[in-house]
Design a protein around this motif. Sequence first.
Motif, short mmCIF file in Angstrom:
data_model
loop_
_atom_site.label_atom_id
_atom_site.label_comp_id
_atom_site.label_asym_id
_atom_site.label_seq_id
_atom_site.Cartn_x
_atom_site.Cartn_y
_atom_site.Cartn_z
N HIS A 17 -0.79 -7.54 -7.04
CA HIS A 17 -0.58 -6.13 -6.71
C HIS A 17 0.77 -5.69 -7.26
O HIS A 17 0.88 -5.35 -8.41
CB HIS A 17 -0.70 -5.92 -5.19
CG HIS A 17 -2.10 -6.05 -4.70
ND1 HIS A 17 -2.71 -7.26 -4.51
CD2 HIS A 17 -3.03 -5.12 -4.40
CE1 HIS A 17 -3.96 -7.07 -4.11
NE2 HIS A 17 -4.17 -5.78 -4.03
N ASP A 79 -4.02 -4.68 -9.07
CA ASP A 79 -4.74 -3.62 -8.37
C ASP A 79 -3.83 -2.44 -8.01
O ASP A 79 -2.62 -2.61 -7.84
CB ASP A 79 -5.33 -4.17 -7.06
CG ASP A 79 -6.53 -5.08 -7.33
OD1 ASP A 79 -6.76 -5.44 -8.48
OD2 ASP A 79 -7.22 -5.43 -6.35
N ASP A 80 -4.44 -1.30 -7.86
CA ASP A 80 -3.86 -0.08 -7.27
C ASP A 80 -3.14 0.83 -8.28
O ASP A 80 -3.43 2.00 -8.35
CB ASP A 80 -2.92 -0.38 -6.09
CG ASP A 80 -3.63 -1.13 -4.97
OD1 ASP A 80 -4.87 -1.07 -4.91
OD2 ASP A 80 -2.94 -1.79 -4.18
N HIS A 211 -10.51 1.61 -9.58
CA HIS A 211 -10.32 1.05 -8.23
C HIS A 211 -10.55 2.19 -7.23
O HIS A 211 -9.81 2.33 -6.28
CB HIS A 211 -8.91 0.48 -8.15
CG HIS A 211 -8.64 -0.46 -7.00
ND1 HIS A 211 -9.54 -1.40 -6.56
CD2 HIS A 211 -7.54 -0.62 -6.21
CE1 HIS A 211 -9.00 -2.08 -5.55
NE2 HIS A 211 -7.80 -1.61 -5.32
N HIS A 215 -9.30 4.68 -2.49
CA HIS A 215 -9.12 3.33 -1.96
C HIS A 215 -9.74 3.11 -0.57
O HIS A 215 -9.10 2.57 0.34
CB HIS A 215 -7.61 3.00 -1.93
CG HIS A 215 -7.32 1.53 -2.00
ND1 HIS A 215 -7.35 0.69 -0.90
CD2 HIS A 215 -7.01 0.74 -3.05
CE1 HIS A 215 -7.05 -0.54 -1.27
NE2 HIS A 215 -6.84 -0.55 -2.57
ZN ZN Z 1 -6.34 -2.10 -3.75
#
Ligand code: ZN
Length: 299
Positions: A17, A79-80, A211, A215
């Motif tokens: 992350h 991710d993110d 993604h 979320h």
């Molecule tokens: Zn995430």
Amino acid sequence: MITYDFLNDSINIIALHRVLSDVDYDNRVAPVSIMEMAERDLVEFIKYSKNNGYEFISIDDVLSLDVGTNNKCIVLTFDDGYVDFYDVVFPIIKEHRIPACLYFTSGYPDSKCIHSFGILEDHVRSLPSLKFSIANKDYSLRAETKSEKREAIYFLSNLVEELCDGNDSGKLLEILKLIGVDDEIINRRYSLNWRQVIELSNNELVTIGSHTVTHPRLSQLKSQNVEFELLESKRKLENVLGAEVKHFAYPYGDHNERVKAMVRKVGYSSAVTVISRDVCNIDRFALPRHWLDSDFAVI
Ligand SMILES: [Zn+2]
């Protein structure tokens, strides 16, 4: 000597992350170790992997490889879409010439989705105490020492989650203001902006995947909302980047057969989970990933 015991002599997809500069990592107030890694530890992992015969490949390569043969491969995924991907990770992957996939939550740059934990951390960082009222209830939190600050941040994070209706960013902003977070912190950039995502996408080493928009936990949504999250994020990214977005990551790894079938139906080629194991008996819509964080560097 650090060893990464989870690595197998096959395809290993790694989930990361945030990657913080060493100074920022050492100055964290509320560490969430599974979400964060220090820059020095990512570099260490890359060197270890190369020295031990692993090849770094892209997520596209995974789909074209004959899995089950003795491929010692690693795919880095993030991710993110935190801004540190641009500031910290991008220079590292360019220096080491290794590919990476960024699974981007498309609502972040447009404030449809908000990084509330980072905001709360920055809010509490400089305050000795907090007093505020929400819905006729008074709150008073001490935040003088590092451990008090940490407790206050976790308390606020839970409170925000409790009071917020799903991923309603308008409601979230309202609550952050009631807590007393000022505009400067709310408007601080935690996410990549579109200009940065475009620049990343134009580099051959970076693959941009989706993604979702906001979320959510997809298995808990009605099908029409799942479809929106899958399609709208793909559409937005493809419009901005001018390139096909083929890969998807389930937020929190949360998925079921219904969600998986929809990911396939709307046109993605792969989807990753957070189930930790190496890639064997490949199900390209539930690819497992190993978590990696700085705790591996603690001997
Ligand atoms: Zn995430």
